[in-house]
Design a protein around this motif. Structure first.
Motif, PDB file in Angstrom:
ATOM      1  N   LEU A   1      14.426  20.268  -4.577  1.00  0.00           N
ATOM      2  CA  LEU A   1      14.022  21.534  -4.821  1.00  0.00           C
ATOM      3  C   LEU A   1      12.728  21.454  -5.782  1.00  0.00           C
ATOM      4  N   ASP A   2      11.727  22.089  -5.644  1.00  0.00           N
ATOM      5  CA  ASP A   2      10.631  22.262  -6.451  1.00  0.00           C
ATOM      6  C   ASP A   2      10.598  23.558  -7.288  1.00  0.00           C
ATOM      7  N   ILE A   3      10.974  24.571  -6.840  1.00  0.00           N
ATOM      8  CA  ILE A   3      10.923  25.974  -7.431  1.00  0.00           C
ATOM      9  C   ILE A   3      12.357  26.933  -7.152  1.00  0.00           C
ATOM     10  N   LEU A   4      12.853  27.165  -8.333  1.00  0.00           N
ATOM     11  CA  LEU A   4      13.906  28.137  -7.907  1.00  0.00           C
ATOM     12  C   LEU A   4      13.492  29.900  -8.588  1.00  0.00           C
TER      13      LEU A   4
ATOM     14  N   ILE B   1      23.159  31.323 -14.174  1.00  0.00           N
ATOM     15  CA  ILE B   1      23.440  29.990 -14.581  1.00  0.00           C
ATOM     16  C   ILE B   1      24.057  29.312 -13.646  1.00  0.00           C
ATOM     17  N   SER B   2      25.103  29.708 -12.920  1.00  0.00           N
ATOM     18  CA  SER B   2      25.735  28.979 -11.841  1.00  0.00           C
ATOM     19  C   SER B   2      24.749  28.464 -10.813  1.00  0.00           C
ATOM     20  N   VAL B   3      23.668  29.141 -10.277  1.00  0.00           N
ATOM     21  CA  VAL B   3      23.004  28.647  -9.332  1.00  0.00           C
ATOM     22  C   VAL B   3      21.882  27.561  -9.896  1.00  0.00           C
ATOM     23  N   THR B   4      21.483  27.895 -11.172  1.00  0.00           N
ATOM     24  CA  THR B   4      20.569  26.934 -12.087  1.00  0.00           C
ATOM     25  C   THR B   4      21.155  25.515 -12.294  1.00  0.00           C
ATOM     26  N   GLN B   5      22.309  25.797 -12.544  1.00  0.00           N
ATOM     27  CA  GLN B   5      23.114  24.228 -13.089  1.00  0.00           C
ATOM     28  C   GLN B   5      23.298  23.656 -11.563  1.00  0.00           C
ATOM     29  N   THR B   6      23.933  24.312 -10.490  1.00  0.00           N
ATOM     30  CA  THR B   6      24.219  23.714  -9.391  1.00  0.00           C
ATOM     31  C   THR B   6      22.949  22.813  -8.575  1.00  0.00           C
ATOM     32  N   PHE B   7      21.869  23.634  -8.757  1.00  0.00           N
ATOM     33  CA  PHE B   7      20.505  23.135  -8.088  1.00  0.00           C
ATOM     34  C   PHE B   7      19.945  22.189  -9.386  1.00  0.00           C
ATOM     35  N   MET B   8      20.347  22.094 -10.650  1.00  0.00           N
ATOM     36  CA  MET B   8      19.485  21.049 -11.447  1.00  0.00           C
ATOM     37  C   MET B   8      19.221  19.785 -11.084  1.00  0.00           C
ATOM     38  N   GLU B   9      20.454  19.175 -10.385  1.00  0.00           N
ATOM     39  CA  GLU B   9      20.174  17.697  -9.836  1.00  0.00           C
ATOM     40  C   GLU B   9      18.840  17.795  -8.817  1.00  0.00           C
ATOM     41  N   LEU B  10      18.742  18.635  -8.008  1.00  0.00           N
ATOM     42  CA  LEU B  10      17.542  18.613  -7.059  1.00  0.00           C
ATOM     43  C   LEU B  10      16.299  19.030  -7.570  1.00  0.00           C
ATOM     44  N   LEU B  11      16.273  19.725  -8.691  1.00  0.00           N
ATOM     45  CA  LEU B  11      15.233  20.231  -9.540  1.00  0.00           C
ATOM     46  C   LEU B  11      14.494  18.971 -10.200  1.00  0.00           C
ATOM     47  N   LYS B  12      15.458  18.279 -10.609  1.00  0.00           N
ATOM     48  CA  LYS B  12      15.083  17.075 -11.593  1.00  0.00           C
ATOM     49  C   LYS B  12      14.502  15.939 -10.623  1.00  0.00           C
TER      50      LYS B  12
ATOM     51  N   SER C   1       7.289  18.350 -10.218  1.00  0.00           N
ATOM     52  CA  SER C   1       6.955  19.418 -11.186  1.00  0.00           C
ATOM     53  C   SER C   1       7.883  20.718 -10.905  1.00  0.00           C
ATOM     54  N   PRO C   2       9.032  20.597 -11.268  1.00  0.00           N
ATOM     55  CA  PRO C   2      10.196  21.824 -11.249  1.00  0.00           C
ATOM     56  C   PRO C   2       9.777  22.899 -12.167  1.00  0.00           C
ATOM     57  N   ARG C   3       9.953  24.093 -11.319  1.00  0.00           N
ATOM     58  CA  ARG C   3       9.749  25.210 -11.846  1.00  0.00           C
ATOM     59  C   ARG C   3      10.826  26.215 -11.682  1.00  0.00           C
ATOM     60  N   ILE C   4      11.294  26.775 -12.795  1.00  0.00           N
ATOM     61  CA  ILE C   4      12.658  28.016 -12.659  1.00  0.00           C
ATOM     62  C   ILE C   4      12.140  29.143 -13.100  1.00  0.00           C
ATOM     63  N   SER C   5      12.201  30.199 -12.349  1.00  0.00           N
ATOM     64  CA  SER C   5      11.577  31.640 -12.896  1.00  0.00           C
ATOM     65  C   SER C   5      12.962  32.524 -12.757  1.00  0.00           C
ATOM     66  N   ASN C   6      13.269  32.879 -14.193  1.00  0.00           N
ATOM     67  CA  ASN C   6      14.324  33.854 -13.942  1.00  0.00           C
ATOM     68  C   ASN C   6      13.823  35.124 -14.068  1.00  0.00           C
ATOM     69  N   ILE C   7      14.265  36.117 -12.980  1.00  0.00           N
ATOM     70  CA  ILE C   7      13.593  37.427 -12.795  1.00  0.00           C
ATOM     71  C   ILE C   7      14.025  38.380 -13.822  1.00  0.00           C
ATOM     72  N   THR C   8      13.639  38.857 -14.650  1.00  0.00           N
ATOM     73  CA  THR C   8      14.330  39.967 -15.722  1.00  0.00           C
ATOM     74  C   THR C   8      13.721  41.016 -15.668  1.00  0.00           C
ATOM     75  N   SER C   9      13.699  41.747 -16.699  1.00  0.00           N
ATOM     76  CA  SER C   9      13.403  43.475 -16.847  1.00  0.00           C
ATOM     77  C   SER C   9      12.855  43.678 -18.028  1.00  0.00           C
ATOM     78  N   GLY C  10      11.640  44.379 -17.897  1.00  0.00           N
ATOM     79  CA  GLY C  10      11.244  44.702 -19.566  1.00  0.00           C
ATOM     80  C   GLY C  10      12.234  45.256 -20.408  1.00  0.00           C
TER      81      GLY C  10
END
Length: 245
Positions: A80-83, A117-128, A132-141
């Protein structure tokens, strides 16, 4: 072809982000809790000329669902390249700090914080496995404590304890994860798409989903010299678009 997973992508900003990324030549997993609804969305997208989009069942608060999605991506793509952690909820309203129940706050945190956290940790193996792995956490101002402490800020009066606290916690996760991965090829950032007209807020936001998605993509598809561990918002009126934490 780069592969991206977007959680909560069967409508609104997540869906528009999927559409725009597909036109850029990425293969998009459109994350949805209800697979049948997601597949119906993809069918409509295909009919409108969008390609390289596939619905995938993922409920971020269900560990078995998250693992099953990871196994599907691994079998079909190998990496996985981008989460893009987009799934989120507002929670019950009003959200006064003195009266909102712990159970109500926990419900919001389950999706907006622990789910990420659950999704990120579970997919970390594939991101590595990505170059050029990218993780974007959609937050709020609304997750900015600095801005919440400024009486002149235009959203100063909005102090919804469940939602605000969950996004502040999410920003903290971004900072710690980005630091952990700083010596690798990862870019990990919090991105506020801005106050956008969606079902989430009864279409009260002034910004379009097209602009919100474009902003997310701008700060996700960064090159090797791009920033990591940052918080971006379209409400910040300088060239960096970097928000204070």
């Amino acid at each position: 072809m780069k592969t991206v997973l977007i959680t909560g992508a069967n409508r609104s900003i997540g869906l528009e982000t999927a559409k725009q990324l597909s036109t850029k030549g990425l293969f998009v997993y459109l994350g949805t809790r209800d697979l049948a609804k997601g597949e119906e969305v993809v069918k409509e997208l295909n009919g409108n000329g969008f390609q390289n989009i596939q619905a995938i069942q993922i409920d971020v608060i269900n560990a078995e669902s998250v693992l099953a999605a990871k196994n599907t991506v691994e079998k079909e793509q190998g990496k996985l390249d981008i989460l893009i952690n987009n799934a989120g909820i507002l929670g019950d309203t009003p959200q006064d700090a003195s009266t909102t129940s712990v159970e109500s706050i926990q419900k919001v945190f389950d999706t907006n914080f622990f789910g990420v956290i659950s999704v990120t940790q579970t997919f970390m193996e594939l991101l590595k496995k990505s170059d050029s792995p990218r993780i974007s956490n959609i937050t709020s101002g609304l997750g900015s404590l600095t801005l919440h402490s400024d009486p002149t800020w235009k959203y100063y009066a909005i102090k919804a304890v469940s939602y605000v606290s969950s996004k502040t916690a999410l920003n903290a996760f971004t900072v710690t994860l980005a630091h952990e991965l700083k010596d690798q090829n990862f870019k990990v950032n919090s991105i506020d798409p801005g106050y956008t007209a969606t079902d989430f807020n009864h279409h009260s936001g002034p910004q379009s989903v097209e602009k919100a998605a474009s902003f997310i993509i701008k700060h996700t598809l960064v090159d090797e010299d791009g920033p990591t561990g940052k918080f971006f918002s379209p409400d910040i009126e300088d060239e960096s678009e970097e928000s204070p934490w």
